[in-house]
Structure formats: structure tokens, C-alpha cells
Motif scaffolding. Structure first.
Motif, PDB file in Angstrom:
ATOM      1  N   GLY A   1       0.780  -1.224   0.000  1.00 54.89           N
ATOM      2  CA  GLY A   1       0.000   0.000   0.000  1.00 54.89           C
ATOM      3  C   GLY A   1       0.814   1.278   0.000  1.00 54.89           C
ATOM      4  N   ARG A   2       2.131   1.168  -0.144  1.00 57.61           N
ATOM      5  CA  ARG A   2       2.996   2.336  -0.072  1.00 57.61           C
ATOM      6  C   ARG A   2       3.486   2.758  -1.462  1.00 57.61           C
ATOM      7  NH1 ARG A   2       1.274   4.817   3.299  1.00 57.61           N
ATOM      8  NH2 ARG A   2       3.049   6.219   2.956  1.00 57.61           N
ATOM      9  N   PRO A   3       3.852   4.045  -1.624  1.00 58.38           N
ATOM     10  CA  PRO A   3       4.396   4.482  -2.922  1.00 58.38           C
ATOM     11  C   PRO A   3       5.628   3.658  -3.293  1.00 58.38           C
ATOM     12  CG  PRO A   3       3.952   6.354  -1.471  1.00 58.38           C
ATOM     13  CD  PRO A   3       3.788   5.126  -0.632  1.00 58.38           C
ATOM     14  N   THR A   4       5.647   3.175  -4.531  1.00 62.48           N
ATOM     15  CA  THR A   4       6.693   2.217  -4.921  1.00 62.48           C
ATOM     16  C   THR A   4       7.242   2.568  -6.295  1.00 62.48           C
ATOM     17  OG1 THR A   4       5.550   0.478  -3.669  1.00 62.48           O
ATOM     18  CG2 THR A   4       7.214  -0.227  -5.261  1.00 62.48           C
ATOM     19  N   LEU A   5       8.562   2.665  -6.368  1.00 58.04           N
ATOM     20  CA  LEU A   5       9.256   2.863  -7.640  1.00 58.04           C
ATOM     21  C   LEU A   5       9.663   1.502  -8.181  1.00 58.04           C
ATOM     22  CD1 LEU A   5      10.615   4.829  -9.692  1.00 58.04           C
ATOM     23  CD2 LEU A   5      12.671   4.696  -8.262  1.00 58.04           C
ATOM     24  N   VAL A   6       9.245   1.187  -9.410  1.00 56.94           N
ATOM     25  CA  VAL A   6       9.553  -0.105 -10.028  1.00 56.94           C
ATOM     26  C   VAL A   6      10.371   0.134 -11.296  1.00 56.94           C
ATOM     27  CG1 VAL A   6       8.631  -2.255 -10.961  1.00 56.94           C
ATOM     28  CG2 VAL A   6       7.394  -1.074  -9.134  1.00 56.94           C
ATOM     29  N   HIS A   7      11.523  -0.517 -11.384  1.00 56.30           N
ATOM     30  CA  HIS A   7      12.358  -0.443 -12.585  1.00 56.30           C
ATOM     31  C   HIS A   7      12.918  -1.819 -12.901  1.00 56.30           C
ATOM     32  CE1 HIS A   7      12.401   3.727 -13.631  1.00 56.30           C
ATOM     33  NE2 HIS A   7      13.018   4.147 -12.544  1.00 56.30           N
TER      34      HIS A   7
ATOM     35  N   VAL B   1      16.254  -4.084 -14.680  1.00 54.55           N
ATOM     36  CA  VAL B   1      17.707  -4.033 -14.537  1.00 54.55           C
ATOM     37  C   VAL B   1      18.340  -3.052 -15.518  1.00 54.55           C
ATOM     38  CG1 VAL B   1      19.798  -5.379 -15.001  1.00 54.55           C
ATOM     39  CG2 VAL B   1      18.055  -6.285 -13.486  1.00 54.55           C
ATOM     40  N   GLU B   2      17.934  -3.077 -16.780  1.00 57.83           N
ATOM     41  CA  GLU B   2      18.581  -2.213 -17.762  1.00 57.83           C
ATOM     42  C   GLU B   2      18.402  -0.744 -17.415  1.00 57.83           C
ATOM     43  OE1 GLU B   2      18.947  -1.348 -22.557  1.00 57.83           O
ATOM     44  OE2 GLU B   2      17.199  -2.428 -21.812  1.00 57.83           O
ATOM     45  N   THR B   3      17.211  -0.360 -16.991  1.00 63.28           N
ATOM     46  CA  THR B   3      16.968   1.035 -16.633  1.00 63.28           C
ATOM     47  C   THR B   3      17.909   1.479 -15.516  1.00 63.28           C
ATOM     48  OG1 THR B   3      14.629   0.695 -17.206  1.00 63.28           O
ATOM     49  CG2 THR B   3      15.186   2.697 -15.995  1.00 63.28           C
ATOM     50  N   LEU B   4      17.982   0.694 -14.450  1.00 66.88           N
ATOM     51  CA  LEU B   4      18.840   1.052 -13.318  1.00 66.88           C
ATOM     52  C   LEU B   4      20.314   1.040 -13.698  1.00 66.88           C
ATOM     53  CD1 LEU B   4      17.045  -0.924 -10.471  1.00 66.88           C
ATOM     54  CD2 LEU B   4      17.058   1.555 -10.788  1.00 66.88           C
ATOM     55  N   SER B   5      20.691   0.144 -14.597  1.00 66.45           N
ATOM     56  CA  SER B   5      22.099   0.021 -14.965  1.00 66.45           C
ATOM     57  C   SER B   5      22.626   1.243 -15.707  1.00 66.45           C
ATOM     58  CB  SER B   5      22.312  -1.236 -15.817  1.00 66.45           C
ATOM     59  OG  SER B   5      22.047  -2.409 -15.073  1.00 66.45           O
ATOM     60  N   TRP B   6      21.742   2.063 -16.265  1.00 64.62           N
ATOM     61  CA  TRP B   6      22.182   3.264 -16.969  1.00 64.62           C
ATOM     62  C   TRP B   6      22.556   4.392 -16.019  1.00 64.62           C
ATOM     63  CZ3 TRP B   6      24.170   3.740 -21.420  1.00 64.62           C
ATOM     64  CH2 TRP B   6      23.773   2.940 -22.493  1.00 64.62           C
ATOM     65  N   LEU B   7      22.108   4.350 -14.768  1.00 59.43           N
ATOM     66  CA  LEU B   7      22.282   5.502 -13.885  1.00 59.43           C
ATOM     67  C   LEU B   7      23.749   5.865 -13.636  1.00 59.43           C
ATOM     68  CD1 LEU B   7      19.408   4.848 -11.343  1.00 59.43           C
ATOM     69  CD2 LEU B   7      19.445   6.430 -13.272  1.00 59.43           C
TER      70      LEU B   7
END
Length: 565
Positions: free
Chosen positions: A362-368, A370-376
Motif C-alpha cells: 500500500g505504499r508508494p513504490t518505484l519499479v524499474h 535491470v537495464e533502466t537502473l544500470s544506466w544511472l
């Protein structure tokens, strides 16, 4: 009128429902001793029982329900929802090893069905082995693939499977990054964030400048998701979606196998910026090798975090849990994944609310993914403008394409956004396989439709294929030649959707079954299929049912000669 005389009640001789055997209770407690008895850890408990016995005995499921304080029905419905769990009677003889043979599109083109039949014949008399048909296991570039126990076996054959069984080689294999030494580049950008050389606002600015979009399939601007989650009251959570079950997709596996620390650093950066107190990594069960690798990497990261906590005592570092999926394509949909993380069947949720507002617990959740996160890390090191400056034909960024099928060198290729299929084949994949000529291609796996060779010059990126009824999605490109029948490919994809439908909504559950039946006819009923497509797209709860008509719609639009007189 006389009052009715109530019938006497027969005394109940035992409590209602299946009773828990003390031996079953003791065995469950022993196998799951290091797991907290929490309902959200139901799938982890089920894996312990399945791994130990080769199946789930009903008596142990009753004991597990007692341990987790769940009803037996709740445990049973989750155990029967996932393909990698096998519910059996207490007295059933269970195999020590399950061999899963991929018969999804790329493996089918490489002889997966024949391999399945030959293995069943070879191993028919061995009660210690069970051979089952499996959907895509993420090894499309080295087809046909099988999984012997927990050992991924690319380019599988009857001989290699038999040898693995004979040698007991059924555990996770080592990957290129297994045991990799530490590097000064590891977590360097996260350290800048910890030290104050980067602020969360600066990270968001670079993310926005980069134009990075979610690379799991939807292509939603990443910075908007971060902004939305960050603006919500805490606690906030983060989920890494590694349930890449789309047919033909293996890019997250590739990234993890060679550079897992990029994704983990991206996780830490994202969690720091949006204020996520806890993170969950949900890994598809087919990736046993990645699970072993991530367990080691998370243990090493835990030691790093202990050092950082001493250096930066004011920083709250997120707790990270690694969770194991259980074979359900629908759990790649973020709300279904969240349901699974909470210990329930992976049934997609109705929207709104979106998970950025009301997600895990029920909490705000950021979903990504692997490829998206790997670009950071690269974005913060080289600047968002650097990534935005890549691309062809007016598109921005770089994309990882999973390429398989009738090409000389199947593999995962980092290429400019906006590249065409023809360029991708000849510049990266070595050209078409000898003796094959391009007939068609899937730009985005099973969901993305099927396009003809005449459209091989279209730029491959988000939003570029919509007018042709297709999309790139997870960028799983499967190349077909003139030796393939597109109608058979589409029918196989529909069998996949029918098998993977969660069954929650009628348009998808019944629609995939009806479509598959209609597609088996020598001549397709185009009018009825069009009506079915309309209903499935408009009324299905999630993207599975909404995209399932793409294969037959594509055949009717671009390859009518194969299905009409």
C-alpha cells in the motif's frame, strides 16, 4: 401448525479440514528454519519444500499454512498458480530432478520440440527425472535451451542433458561476473551522492536531461516516476523487476551475468533520491545462475554498506531483499509482481491507483527493470546530455536489443535508438543465417506484433511502430526467414498467451483460448478474430490480454495469403 423439530447434530469427531501431521510440521520447520514465518514469504517457503522433495506434498502444505497462519486454501492457490511448483499427494513418488525444455519461439526454430520428444523417450524409464515443456527461459541466443534442475544448459542436446544428469551437474552455473574482483569504479557515483558531490536534485536533472525511459517494455519517462514517488509521504519502497519473461528477451540476464554491480548501484542511487526505505529484487526463477551471483554480490554490498554507515552516519541505507519468482509470465506486470511479493497469486491490479502512489504493502513504490537502473552510473559519470545525444533518425539514447532467430550471431547488442531491423541484422548480428532470406520479424517479443520484411527499414524505438500495430516493448527481436510459416509462429505465440494468462478476467482467459482455436483452422475467420481482438484490447485488465491479439492481427494484416483462400 406444529413447530419443526430440529434434527440432532452429530458430534464432530475431529477438527474441520486437513489436520497437520506432527512429522510434517517438524519437517517444514526444519527446512524453513532461517525464514521468518511471514505471509509475504510464502513463495520462499514453497521453494524450500519444492527444492527439497521435487514437489509439494499436501501434508507439508497444511503444515506450512499453520506456520504462516494462513488458510490452507491461500497456500494451495499460490502453490497451484505458479508453473514451477508441483502439488502432489503425500505418498507420491517425486523425481529428484526436473528438466525443463524450452519450446518458445527461438528454441522451437532451433529444434526445441524435437529435443523435448527425444528427451522424454530417452528418460522415460528413469523415475528420478521429470521432463517438462517450458516457455522462454532467457537463453534464446543459444537455442535450443534446457534447464537441468537449476543448471541452465544452452545449446542443449540429448547428450548434454544426459551427461549433466549422470554427473549430478544440476546446480547453478558460474557466470562471467562470478567472483569478479572489486574495482575502483564500483559504486563510484553512489559515493559521490553520499559525499554530497551530487545532490538528489542534480541526479534528477541529469536523469531528465538523458531522456531515459523505462526499458522493461512500457517506455515511461524514468524521471516522472521518480518525481511521483518522491512527492508521496513515506515510507516509500523500490522494486527491481527481473521477471523478464517476454518471448525472446534476455538482456537483463546478460547485464547481470557480466555487470551486476551497475544495477545494484543504480538501485542505491534511485533509493537515495526518492527516499526508499527498503528495496526488493524480484528475480525470475529461471535465472538460477543470476540468483547465486546476486546472493554473493549482495553479501559483499552488505559489507560495503557497513563501512559507509560508519563514514556517513546520517544516511539511511535501504534494506534489500532478494526474492525468487516461480515461473509466471504475468508477474512481469508490475502490479502482479507486487501481489506476488506480498505472498499472493500474481494477479494484476485494477488501475488507478498506479503503483507509484499505492504499490507494495500500500505504499508508494518505484519499479524499474535491470537495464533502466544500470544506466544511472553512466548518466551521472558522463552527463544526461551524453546519453540523449546517442541515436539515429531523430531518436535519443541507446538500447539493448535481444536478437535471436535466423541470424548468424544471435546475442544482446547495445545499439542506437532508431536503428532499423536491417541495420541491426547486418551491423551487429552478422547477417542472415546462410540459406535464409528475411521474411518477417518480431520487434518486441510475443507482445509486439509481427512485421514483414518490407518494413525492415523502420526505426526501432518507442512510439515508432504504432501505426503498424506493433511496438518494441522489451526490444526482443526475433528474425524469421522465408522458411518459417508466420501463421504457425502466431499460433505458437497464442498458445503461450493462453498458457500464461492468469485467468482473472474473462476477455483474456477465454479470449486467448478462443483465438488459439480459431487460429488452428485452415482458413481463419477474419471477422470473428477482429471482434475478439477488439474485446480483448478494450476489456482485459492488463497488458497480457491487451497485447495478445497482436500476433493474429499482424498475420491478417501483413500475411493474409497464409490464412485466407
Amino acid at each position: 401448525m406444529p413447530e419443526p423439530v430440529p434434527l440432532p447434530r452429530r458430534p464432530r469427531l475431529a477438527p474441520k479440514g486437513r489436520q497437520v501431521d506432527p512429522a510434517a510440521r517438524e519437517r517444514v520447520d526444519r527446512l524453513c528454519a532461517d525464514l521468518e514465518p511471514r505471509a509475504d514469504l510464502l513463495i520462499e517457503h514453497l521453494h524450500r519444500l519444492q527444492d527439497a522433495d521435487g514437489g509439494l506434498r499436501k501434508g507439508l502444505l497444511a503444515a506450512l499454512a499453520e506456520r504462516l497462519r494462513l488458510s490452507q486454501a491461500e497456500v494451495h492457490e499460490v502453490a497451484t498458480f505458479h508453473h514451477h511448483f508441483d502439488v502432489d499427494d503425500d505418498a507420491a513418488a517425486l523425481p529428484a530432478t526436473t528438466v525443463r525444455v524450452c519450446t518458445s519461439l527461438s528454441c522451437a526454430m532451433a529444434g526445441g520440440q524435437s529435443l523435448l520428444a527425444d528427451l522424454r523417450q530417452r528418460l522415460a524409464g528413469d523415475p528420478s527425472v521429470r521432463v517438462v515443456e517450458a516457455p522462454c527461459i532467457g537463453q534464446c541466443h543459444r537455442a535450443p535451451a534446457a534447464c537441468v534442475g537449476q543448471h541452465q544448459l544452452p545449446e542443449a542436446s540429448v547428450g548434454s542433458v544426459s551427461a549433466a544428469l549422470a554427473e549430478g551437474d544440476t546446480g547453478p552455473r558460474l557466470l562471467p561476473a562470478s567472483g569478479a574482483p572489486e574495482s575502483p569504479r564500483d559504486y563510484a557515483q553512489f559515493r559521490r551522492l553520499l559525499a554530497g558531490a551530487l545532490t538528489p536534485e542534480a541526479v534528477l536533472a541529469e536523469l531528465k536531461a538523458s531522456g531515459l525511459r523505462g526499458l522493461g517494455g512500457a517506455g515511461f519517462p524514468a524521471w516522472r516516476k521518480w518525481d511521483t514517488v518522491r512527492a508521496q509521504p513515506g515510507p516509500r519502497y523500490l522494486v527491481v523487476n527481473i521477471d523478464e519473461g517476454e518471448v525472446g528477451t534476455f538482456k537483463d540476464w546478460q547485464l547481470l551475468s557480466i555487470q551486476p554491480r551497475l544495477a545494484l548501484e543504480g538501485l542505491l542511487i534511485a533509493a537515495r533520491v526518492v527516499g526508499a526505505e527498503k528495496a526488493w529484487i524480484y528475480l525470475r526463477d529461471e535465472y538460477h545462475d543470476c540468483r547465486a551471483l546476486l546472493q554473493d554480490e549482495l553479501a559483499a554490498l552488505g559489507q560495503r554498506i557497513a563501512g559507509w554507515q560508519a563514514e556517513f552516519p546520517q544516511v539511511l541505507f535501504p534494506a534489500i531483499e532478494l526474492r525468487r519468482g516461480a515461473g509466471a509470465y504475468v508477474c512481469g506486470e508490475e502490479s502482479a509482481l507486487i501481489e506476488s511479493l506480498e505472498g499472493r497469486r500474481g494477479l494484476p491490479r485494477l488501475k488507478p491507483p498506479i503503483v507509484a502512489l499505492q504499490g507494495l504493502f500500500g505504499r508508494p513504490t518505484l519499479v524499474h527493470n535491470v537495464e533502466t537502473l544500470s544506466w544511472l552510473p553512466a548518466i551521472l559519470e558522463q552527463g544526461g546530455a551524453w546519453l540523449a545525444g546517442q541515436g539515429r533518425r531523430g531518436r535519443n539514447g541507446l538500447r539493448r536489443f535481444s536478437v535471436s532467430g535466423r541470424v548468424k550471431h544471435p546475442g544482446c547488442y547495445l545499439a542506437p535508438a532508431g536503428i532499423t531491423l536491417r541495420e541491426l541484422i547486418h551491423e551487429y548480428a552478422g547477417g542472415m543465417t546462410d540459406g535464409h532470406q528475411l521474411q518477417a520479424y518480431l520487434p518486441g517479443g510475443a507482445s509486439g506484433g509481427i512485421l514483414p520484411a518490407a518494413l525492415a527499414e523502420l526505426p526501432l524505438d518507442f512510439d515508432t511502430l504504432a501505426e503498424y500495430g506493433a511496438f518494441v516493448g522489451s526490444m526482443a527481436v526475433v528474425v524469421l526467414s522465408r522458411q518459417d510459416r508466420v501463421r504457425e509462429v502466431a499460433t505458437g505465440l497464442m498458445r503461450f498467451f493462453e498458457h500464461e494468462s492468469c485467468g482473472q478476467c474473462t476477455p483474456c482467459r477465454a479470449g486467448t483460448a478462443q483465438a488459439r482455436a480459431l487460429m488452428q483452422a485452415p482458413v481463419w475467420d477474419a471477422e470473428r478474430l477482429a471482434e475478439l481482438s477488439h474485446v480483448m484490447r478494450d476489456a482485459s485488465i492488463c497488458g497480457l490480454g491487451q497485447a495478445a491479439p497482436n500476433p493474429f492481427d499482424s498475420v491478417l494484416r501483413f500475411f493474409p495469403r497464409e490464412v485466407q483462400p
